[in-house]
Structures are given as C-alpha cells and as structure tokens.
Design an enzyme around this catalytic site. Structure first.
Site, PDB file in Angstrom:
ATOM      1  N   SER A  72       0.804  -1.222   0.000  1.00 22.93           N
ATOM      2  CA  SER A  72       0.000   0.000   0.000  1.00 22.93           C
ATOM      3  C   SER A  72       0.839   1.275   0.000  1.00 22.93           C
ATOM      4  O   SER A  72       0.304   2.360  -0.226  1.00 22.93           O
ATOM      5  CB  SER A  72      -0.942   0.017   1.212  1.00 22.93           C
ATOM      6  N   LYS A  94       1.422   4.086   6.886  1.00 25.54           N
ATOM      7  CA  LYS A  94       0.718   4.984   5.959  1.00 25.54           C
ATOM      8  C   LYS A  94       1.335   6.377   6.062  1.00 25.54           C
ATOM      9  O   LYS A  94       2.142   6.665   6.939  1.00 25.54           O
ATOM     10  CB  LYS A  94      -0.782   5.065   6.305  1.00 25.54           C
TER      11      LYS A  94
END
Length: 247
Positions: free
Chosen positions: A51, A92
C-alpha cells in the site's frame, strides 16, 4: 649516535602505542554508543503490504523513530496501530492533521485546506486518488492517512463511514519512518509539498547514528592495525641500519 637513535625510536614507539590505544578506546565508545543510541531511538518494522509503493514495498524493513503522536506533521510516514483497522502495525502517510479539511481531487491532486498538494512520491501518472474523497474536516487530535499506492490502499478512505471519518488518534502512532534499511534504499524523501501548510518534520538522527558507528569502526581498525605495521616498519629500519659486517 646509535643509542640516541634507539631511544628516539623507543619514544616514538611509546607515543604511537598510546595514540593507537586511545584511538581503539574512542572507536569502541563511538561504535557501541552508536548502536545503543540507534536501538533507543529506532524500532525496526517489516511492511506487510504494497500500500506504500513505490516508496516502500511489501517485505521491506524500515526504521521508525520512536516519537509521540503529538510530534507528527503532515507528510510523515508513520507506523500506527488502530483497533478498528485490524489492531496490527500498519504503515501509511499522514496527509492531514486535526483542524485540516482534506478532499480529492482537483486537477488530479489532493487538496488540504484548499491548497493543491504536490506529491512526487506517488507513482508517475497516477492521480492523487482513484475515487473522490468528499471534504473531510479532521477532528482535533486525529490524523488522516493515505497509502502512497492510492488505488489499492486500505487507508482512511476505506473507513470514511466510521466514527471520526476514517481518522485515527495521534496516540495510535508508534513511530515515524525515517529510512528503508532492507533493501538499502536509504532515507525517505522530505515531503516538501506540505511546507506551504506549515512546518514539516525535521529528519531524525539516523545519519548521526550511522556516522558514529562508521567512525568508531575506522578508529578501532586503524588503532588495532598500528601495532603490527609499526613492528614491521621497525624491523625493516633495523635491517637497513645494521653494519655490513654485523652478521
């Protein structure tokens, strides 16, 4: 004359041995101190998914600086753990903090507080988000997080219908990622696209830690090598100065 030379050589030898001993001692302090400093300041993590590509790939080993959530700024890549997101360490990028309004997309760019954000770390040609993000006002004390691989990242956009509009509390942060150490991709690029909104985080002390370790290793090896080199040079010098009939 020969006795004077001999005494002078002995004096130089004692000084050299003293300096080499000091170099080894200082090298040990720097080498071991650098490792201890690094262990105190940094925590290694293995990234479980893609991701964050192309910045960080699945399976990469990163070093996260142990900082509190109150030290996190826009653009930081963080390790965090949020129960409603699976209760496991995740990586993230913070794109908005408490009080910000984040939305997407305007000219294929993310906007924060109405300003378009330049994000050079995204894959070339990729829009800032594959789907529309309605204007979200981030509650105070919370963070809005996106993966750099926007089309498949399960980030704040996947939790918009939950309480707090997909944001996570600052207290969920475990560290700020400074570097990818395996493979050795080095320090992460500075998120300068967020500078127009305020300050961005200062780099952690990783370069200083590495400099201390490397300098320590050089001093230890150099100091340890002095003795054998000096002895060999002394033998050669004695052979050259011996009278021809001495043998």
């Amino acid at each position: 004359m020969s006795s004077t030379t001999h005494r002078t050589d002995e004096g130089h030898g004692r000084l050299g041995n003293t300096l080499s001993g000091l170099a080894v001692a200082l090298g040990c302090v720097l080498f071991l101190g650098g490792f201890v400093w690094g262990a105190i300041v940094y925590q290694p993590y293995t990234v479980p998914t893609d991701s964050m590509t192309p910045t960080i790939a699945a399976g990469d080993r990163v070093l996260a600086e142990r900082v509190g959530g109150d030290e996190i700024e826009r653009g930081d890549v963080v390790v965090f753990k949020q129960k409603t997101w699976g209760d496991m360490p995740m990586v993230k990028r913070v794109v908005a903090v408490g009080g910000d309004t984040v939305a997407c997309c305007t000219d294929d760019r993310l906007t924060v507080n109405g300003k378009q954000i330049d994000e050079p770390y995204l894959p070339k040609g990729q829009a800032a988000e594959s789907k529309k993000i309605p204007a979200v006002e981030v509650p105070e004390g919370r963070l809005f997080l996106l993966g750099d691989e926007r089309s498949g990242s399960l980030d704040s956009t996947a939790h918009l219908t939950e309480a707090f509009s997909g944001t996570v509390p600052r207290s969920a942060v475990k560290g700020r990622v400074n570097s990818v150490v395996w493979p050795m991709d080095g320090m992460l690029e500075r998120p300068t696209g967020f500078e127009a909104l305020g300050g961005i985080s200062s780099p952690g002390p990783l370069r200083l830690v590495l400099a201390a370790v490397v300098a320590g290793a050089v001093l230890v090896l150099g100091g340890a090598a002095y003795g054998p080199i000096a002895k060999r040079a002394g033998r050669r010098g004695r052979v050259r100065t011996e009278p021809a009939g001495a043998r």
